[in-house]
Design a protein around this motif. Structure first.
Motif, PDB file in Angstrom:
ATOM      1  N   THR A 126      13.982  26.716   4.676  1.00  0.00           N
ATOM      2  CA  THR A 126      14.334  26.336   3.302  1.00  0.00           C
ATOM      3  C   THR A 126      13.210  25.566   2.609  1.00  0.00           C
ATOM      4  OG1 THR A 126      16.640  26.199   4.023  1.00  0.00           O
ATOM      5  CG2 THR A 126      16.137  25.290   1.862  1.00  0.00           C
ATOM      6  N   ILE A 145      26.657  20.310  -0.738  1.00  0.00           N
ATOM      7  CA  ILE A 145      26.075  19.394   0.255  1.00  0.00           C
ATOM      8  C   ILE A 145      24.623  19.801   0.438  1.00  0.00           C
ATOM      9  CG2 ILE A 145      26.169  18.583   2.663  1.00  0.00           C
ATOM     10  CD1 ILE A 145      29.250  20.001   1.011  1.00  0.00           C
ATOM     11  N   SER A 146      23.727  18.841   0.394  1.00  0.00           N
ATOM     12  CA  SER A 146      22.296  19.178   0.461  1.00  0.00           C
ATOM     13  C   SER A 146      21.892  19.705   1.842  1.00  0.00           C
ATOM     14  CB  SER A 146      21.452  17.943   0.149  1.00  0.00           C
ATOM     15  OG  SER A 146      20.088  18.282   0.313  1.00  0.00           O
ATOM     16  N   ALA A 153      13.905  20.605   5.835  1.00  0.00           N
ATOM     17  CA  ALA A 153      15.083  21.375   6.248  1.00  0.00           C
ATOM     18  C   ALA A 153      15.422  20.950   7.671  1.00  0.00           C
ATOM     19  CB  ALA A 153      14.785  22.861   6.199  1.00  0.00           C
ATOM     20  N   GLY A 172      26.303  30.211   4.295  1.00  0.00           N
ATOM     21  CA  GLY A 172      25.381  31.088   4.997  1.00  0.00           C
ATOM     22  C   GLY A 172      25.723  31.036   6.475  1.00  0.00           C
ATOM     23  N   PHE A 197      12.356  37.395   8.330  1.00  0.00           N
ATOM     24  CA  PHE A 197      12.987  36.217   8.924  1.00  0.00           C
ATOM     25  C   PHE A 197      12.833  36.187  10.449  1.00  0.00           C
ATOM     26  CE2 PHE A 197      16.855  33.618   9.912  1.00  0.00           C
ATOM     27  CZ  PHE A 197      16.577  32.544   9.088  1.00  0.00           C
ATOM     28  N   GLY A 243      23.648  26.263   8.936  1.00  0.00           N
ATOM     29  CA  GLY A 243      24.045  25.013   8.263  1.00  0.00           C
ATOM     30  C   GLY A 243      25.445  25.120   7.696  1.00  0.00           C
ATOM     31  N   MET A 285      24.460  16.746  10.678  1.00  0.00           N
ATOM     32  CA  MET A 285      25.647  16.951  11.522  1.00  0.00           C
ATOM     33  C   MET A 285      25.215  17.212  12.956  1.00  0.00           C
ATOM     34  SD  MET A 285      27.836  19.340   8.895  1.00  0.00           S
ATOM     35  CE  MET A 285      26.416  20.156   8.185  1.00  0.00           C
TER      36      MET A 285
HETATM   37  P1  GDP Z   1      21.171  30.740   7.922  1.00  0.00           P
HETATM   38  O1  GDP Z   1      21.819  31.780   7.045  1.00  0.00           O
HETATM   39  O2  GDP Z   1      21.447  30.926   9.372  1.00  0.00           O
HETATM   40  O3  GDP Z   1      19.756  30.443   7.578  1.00  0.00           O
HETATM   41  O4  GDP Z   1      21.981  29.421   7.632  1.00  0.00           O
HETATM   42  P2  GDP Z   1      22.303  28.560   6.369  1.00  0.00           P
HETATM   43  O5  GDP Z   1      21.608  29.035   5.133  1.00  0.00           O
HETATM   44  O6  GDP Z   1      23.780  28.357   6.306  1.00  0.00           O
HETATM   45  O7  GDP Z   1      21.687  27.212   6.881  1.00  0.00           O
HETATM   46  C1  GDP Z   1      20.327  26.884   6.805  1.00  0.00           C
HETATM   47  C2  GDP Z   1      20.218  25.507   6.185  1.00  0.00           C
HETATM   48  O8  GDP Z   1      21.116  24.625   6.857  1.00  0.00           O
HETATM   49  C3  GDP Z   1      18.857  24.889   6.294  1.00  0.00           C
HETATM   50  O9  GDP Z   1      18.376  24.635   4.987  1.00  0.00           O
HETATM   51  C4  GDP Z   1      19.088  23.573   7.046  1.00  0.00           C
HETATM   52  O10 GDP Z   1      18.332  22.510   6.542  1.00  0.00           O
HETATM   53  C5  GDP Z   1      20.558  23.345   6.812  1.00  0.00           C
HETATM   54  N1  GDP Z   1      21.197  22.545   7.862  1.00  0.00           N
HETATM   55  C6  GDP Z   1      21.257  22.838   9.181  1.00  0.00           C
HETATM   56  N2  GDP Z   1      21.880  21.846   9.842  1.00  0.00           N
HETATM   57  C7  GDP Z   1      22.230  20.902   8.913  1.00  0.00           C
HETATM   58  C8  GDP Z   1      22.891  19.648   8.982  1.00  0.00           C
HETATM   59  O11 GDP Z   1      23.288  19.162  10.045  1.00  0.00           O
HETATM   60  N3  GDP Z   1      23.053  18.954   7.806  1.00  0.00           N
HETATM   61  C9  GDP Z   1      22.611  19.456   6.602  1.00  0.00           C
HETATM   62  N4  GDP Z   1      22.838  18.713   5.503  1.00  0.00           N
HETATM   63  N5  GDP Z   1      21.980  20.646   6.505  1.00  0.00           N
HETATM   64  C10 GDP Z   1      21.786  21.356   7.641  1.00  0.00           C
END
Ligand code: GDP
Length: 316
Positions: A241, A228-229, A236, A11, A156, A14, A292
Motif C-alpha cells: 500500500t 479504518i486506516s 503499511a 480486501g 502482485f 487487513g 491488530m
Molecule cells: P490484500 O487484498 O490481501 O492485499 O489485503 P487488504 O487490502 O485487505 O489488506 C492490505 C492492507 O491491510 C495493507 O495496507 C496493510 O497495511 C493493512 N493491514 C494489515 N494488517 C493490519 C492491521 O493489523 N491494522 C491495520 N490498521 N491495517 C492492517
C-alpha cells in the motif's frame, strides 16, 4: 426498528482481520462482508478468488496466521509434484487450498454464480456472517508499469510488486452488476454502519466502489460510514500500500487515505501515532491501537469502529 446490521467492505489480509473482529463482537448473522474480486484470476485452469478465500479461511478459523493467506496445517505435495513436472510454480497452491479452487471452478463451469458458491462455502465452514463478492461479473484489476499493463497477480505475486506503477484500472467494472444481496444490505432499514476495513484503498476498496451503483447506494443509505486506516505511521502493516501510494504521487500517510475516500466516509479510525496529522481532515477522527496483533485487538478495533458509527448517528 433496532439498527443492528453492519456492512463491511473488505480486501484480503487487513480486511479479514477486522472482519473477524466484527464477526466476533456482533450477534449472529448481523454482519455482511462484501469482498473485492478484482484480484480474481485464472491459473492452471482454476478460478481463484484470493480475497474471498482469505475471508472464508479467516472467519472459518482455517487461516494460516503466519502467511495471512492460505490454510493452516497446509501441505504442499501438489506444488512439489508440479515443480517436478516443470509446471508454473510462481503462485503457491497448498493441497487443502487447491480443493477450494477445484470445487469453485467445477461449480462455476456448471453455471452456478460465484455468490452462490461462496454462500455455500461459508455455510460449510460454519461462518455466521454473510460473505458476498462485489459482483458475480468479471472485474479484473490491472496495473500500469514501465513494462506496460500487467494483470494483477502477475504484478502482485509473480513480480512481487517490484515494478513501479503509474496507473490502475478495473477492467470490466463499468459493465458489472451490483449483486441484489449487496443492494439489499445497503437499503436495509436496520443497517447500523458501513465499515471500510483497513484494506488497500487502491486495489481492495476502490474496485468495489467501481461497480456501478455502489458509491451512490452507500451515500443513499444514510448510515454512518467508518473507515479504518491501513497505514500506521506512514507504513503499511503488510503489502504494497505505502509503496503504491508513493509511486502514484500520493503521500504514504493515514491522512492521504482518508482524503482519497473523501466525503464518502463520516469518521476515520487511525492509530494513535497518526491522530495529530489527521486532525484537520474535516471528519471525525477516532484514535485507537490500529495494529491488530491479537484476537483481542481485532475485537477492540471492531468495537471502536462500531462505537464511532453510533456516535456519528447520535450527532446527526
Ligand atoms: P490484500 O487484498 O490481501 O492485499 O489485503 P487488504 O487490502 O485487505 O489488506 C492490505 C492492507 O491491510 C495493507 O495496507 C496493510 O497495511 C493493512 N493491514 C494489515 N494488517 C493490519 C492491521 O493489523 N491494522 C491495520 N490498521 N491495517 C492492517
Amino acid at each position: 426498528m433496532a439498527k443492528d446490521r453492519v456492512l463491511a467492505l473488505s480486501g484480503g489480509v487487513g480486511g479479514a482481520k477486522l472482519a473477524l473482529g466484527l464477526g466476533r463482537v456482533l450477534p449472529g448473522d448481523a454482519l455482511t462482508i462484501v469482498a473485492n474480486t478484482g484480484d480474481d484470476f485464472q491459473h492452471l485452469g482454476l478460478s481463484i478468488s484470493p480475497d474471498l478465500d482469505t475471508l472464508l479461511y479467516t472467519l472459518g478459523g482455517l487461516d494460516n496466521s503466519a502467511t495471512g493467506w492460505g490454510q493452516r496445517d497446509e501441505t504442499w505435495n501438489f506444488m512439489t509434484a508440479l515443480k517436478k513436472l516443470g509446471g508454473e510454480a510462481w503462485f503457491q497452491l497448498g493441497d487443502r487450498d487447491l480443493a477450494t479452487h477445484v470445487e469453485r471452478t467445477r461449480r462455476l463451469a456448471a453455471g452456478e454464480p460465484l455468490s452462490s458458491i461462496i454462500d455455500n462455502f461459508r455455510n460449510r465452514f460454519g461462518i455466521a456472517a454473510r460473505i458476498l463478492p462485489m459482483s458475480d461479473d468479471k472485474v479484473r484489476t490491472r496495473v500500469k508499469t514501465v513494462e506496460g499493463w500487467l494483470d494483477f497477480q502477475d504484478y502482485f505475486v509473480r513480480q512481487q510488486c517490484r515494478p513501479a506503477i503509474s496507473d490502475i484500472t478495473f477492467a470490466g467494472a463499468a459493465d458489472a452488476t451490483m449483486l441484489p444481496g449487496f443492494r439489499d444490505a445497503l437499503t436495509d432499514n436496520s443497517l447500523r454502519a458501513i465499515i471500510v476495513c483497513p484494506s488497500n484503498p487502491f486495489i481492495s476498496i476502490e474496485p468495489i466502489l467501481a461497480v456501478p451503483g455502489v458509491r451512490s447506494a452507500i451515500r443513499e443509505a444514510e448510515v454512518p460510514v467508518i473507515a479504518i486506516s491501513p497505514i500506521i505511521g506512514g507504513q503499511a502493516v503488510k503489502g504494497p500500500t505505502a509503496k503504491m501510494m508513493k509511486e502514484l504521487g500520493i503521500e504514504a500517510s493515514a491522512a492521504a487515505v482518508a482524503r482519497r475516500y473523501g466525503d464518502l466516509i463520516d469518521a476515520y479510525v487511525v492509530d494513535h501515532a497518526d491522530a495529530e496529522s489527521c486532525a484537520n481532515l474535516g471528519m471525525t477522527i477516532v484514535p485507537a491501537k490500529a495494529l491488530m496483533e491479537t484476537i483481542e485487538d481485532r475485537e477492540a478495533l471492531a468495537r471502536i469502529a462500531l462505537d464511532a458509527a453510533d456516535q456519528v448517528m447520535a450527532a446527526a
